[in-house]
Design a protein around this motif. Structure first.
Motif, PDB file in Angstrom:
ATOM      1  N   LYS A  22       0.845  -1.205   0.000  1.00  0.00           N
ATOM      2  CA  LYS A  22       0.000   0.000   0.000  1.00  0.00           C
ATOM      3  C   LYS A  22       0.872   1.243   0.000  1.00  0.00           C
ATOM      4  CE  LYS A  22      -3.699   2.465   2.445  1.00  0.00           C
ATOM      5  NZ  LYS A  22      -3.327   3.669   1.778  1.00  0.00           N
ATOM      6  N   ASN A  25       2.615   1.693  -3.375  1.00  0.00           N
ATOM      7  CA  ASN A  25       1.671   2.219  -4.359  1.00  0.00           C
ATOM      8  C   ASN A  25       1.299   3.670  -4.066  1.00  0.00           C
ATOM      9  OD1 ASN A  25       0.698   0.067  -6.439  1.00  0.00           O
ATOM     10  ND2 ASN A  25       0.968  -1.033  -4.527  1.00  0.00           N
ATOM     11  N   ASP A  26       1.177   4.033  -2.789  1.00  0.00           N
ATOM     12  CA  ASP A  26       0.901   5.429  -2.414  1.00  0.00           C
ATOM     13  C   ASP A  26       2.045   6.346  -2.842  1.00  0.00           C
ATOM     14  OD1 ASP A  26      -1.525   4.682  -1.305  1.00  0.00           O
ATOM     15  OD2 ASP A  26      -0.830   4.816   0.786  1.00  0.00           O
ATOM     16  N   GLY A  28       3.541   6.076  -5.589  1.00  0.00           N
ATOM     17  CA  GLY A  28       3.507   6.207  -7.033  1.00  0.00           C
ATOM     18  C   GLY A  28       4.118   5.064  -7.825  1.00  0.00           C
ATOM     19  N   ILE A  29       4.528   4.001  -7.140  1.00  0.00           N
ATOM     20  CA  ILE A  29       5.078   2.832  -7.828  1.00  0.00           C
ATOM     21  C   ILE A  29       3.994   1.765  -7.859  1.00  0.00           C
ATOM     22  CG2 ILE A  29       6.879   1.068  -7.833  1.00  0.00           C
ATOM     23  CD1 ILE A  29       7.894   3.960  -8.291  1.00  0.00           C
ATOM     24  N   ASN A  30       3.576   1.380  -9.050  1.00  0.00           N
ATOM     25  CA  ASN A  30       2.512   0.389  -9.196  1.00  0.00           C
ATOM     26  C   ASN A  30       3.097  -1.010  -8.998  1.00  0.00           C
ATOM     27  OD1 ASN A  30       0.091  -0.841  -9.738  1.00  0.00           O
ATOM     28  ND2 ASN A  30       0.317  -0.719 -11.947  1.00  0.00           N
ATOM     29  N   LEU A  31       2.831  -1.589  -7.840  1.00  0.00           N
ATOM     30  CA  LEU A  31       3.315  -2.937  -7.523  1.00  0.00           C
ATOM     31  C   LEU A  31       2.155  -3.736  -6.934  1.00  0.00           C
ATOM     32  CD1 LEU A  31       5.718  -4.871  -7.474  1.00  0.00           C
ATOM     33  CD2 LEU A  31       6.321  -3.962  -5.217  1.00  0.00           C
ATOM     34  N   ALA A  32       1.510  -4.511  -7.798  1.00  0.00           N
ATOM     35  CA  ALA A  32       0.366  -5.331  -7.391  1.00  0.00           C
ATOM     36  C   ALA A  32       0.852  -6.507  -6.548  1.00  0.00           C
ATOM     37  CB  ALA A  32      -0.364  -5.843  -8.623  1.00  0.00           C
ATOM     38  N   THR A  35       2.271  -9.280  -8.623  1.00  0.00           N
ATOM     39  CA  THR A  35       3.594  -8.955  -9.158  1.00  0.00           C
ATOM     40  C   THR A  35       4.657  -9.128  -8.083  1.00  0.00           C
ATOM     41  OG1 THR A  35       2.568  -7.374 -10.669  1.00  0.00           O
ATOM     42  CG2 THR A  35       4.945  -7.176 -10.336  1.00  0.00           C
ATOM     43  N   GLU A  50      11.033  -0.587  -8.265  1.00  0.00           N
ATOM     44  CA  GLU A  50      10.340  -1.373  -7.245  1.00  0.00           C
ATOM     45  C   GLU A  50      11.264  -1.652  -6.061  1.00  0.00           C
ATOM     46  OE1 GLU A  50       7.454  -3.741 -10.421  1.00  0.00           O
ATOM     47  OE2 GLU A  50       9.273  -4.716  -9.674  1.00  0.00           O
TER      48      GLU A  50
END
Length: 84
Positions: A22, A25-26, A28-32, A35, A50
Motif C-alpha cells: 500500500k 503504491n501510495d 507512485g510505484i505500481n506494484l500489485a 507482481t 520497485e
C-alpha cells in the motif's frame, strides 16, 4: 533474491506485505500483490524502481537491499582463485 530475508525483515519491522505494498503504491510505484509474489518466486525480476520503493518503505539499508535482491553466482572454477 532472498525471499526469506525480505519477508523476515518486513515482519521484524512490524509490517505486513499488504501494508508495504500500500505504501509503495501510495508513493507512485505500481506494484500489485501478484507482481510482488512473482518476484518472490523468481518468476520475474523486481524492477529497479520497485526495489528502491521497497527499500524506502520497509526501510532497508543499502547492504540489506543488496543482500536481499541481488545474488552473486560464481562458478566453482572462479571460486578456487578467489580470496575472501
Amino acid at each position: 533474491m532472498n525471499k526469506d530475508q525480505l519477508l523476515g525483515t518486513i515482519k521484524s519491522k512490524g509490517l505486513t506485505v499488504t501494508a508495504v505494498l500500500k505504501r509503495v503504491n501510495d508513493d507512485g510505484i505500481n506494484l500489485a500483490p501478484s507482481t510482488f509474489y512473482k518476484g518472490l518466486r523468481d518468476e520475474r525480476p523486481f524492477k529497479t524502481n520497485e526495489i528502491k520503493a521497497l527499500a524506502k518503505v520497509i526501510p532497508l539499508t543499502r547492504s540489506e537491499a543488496m543482500d536481499i535482491f541481488f545474488t552473486v553466482e560464481v562458478s566453482q572454477k572462479t571460486q578456487k582463485g578467489m580470496t575472501i
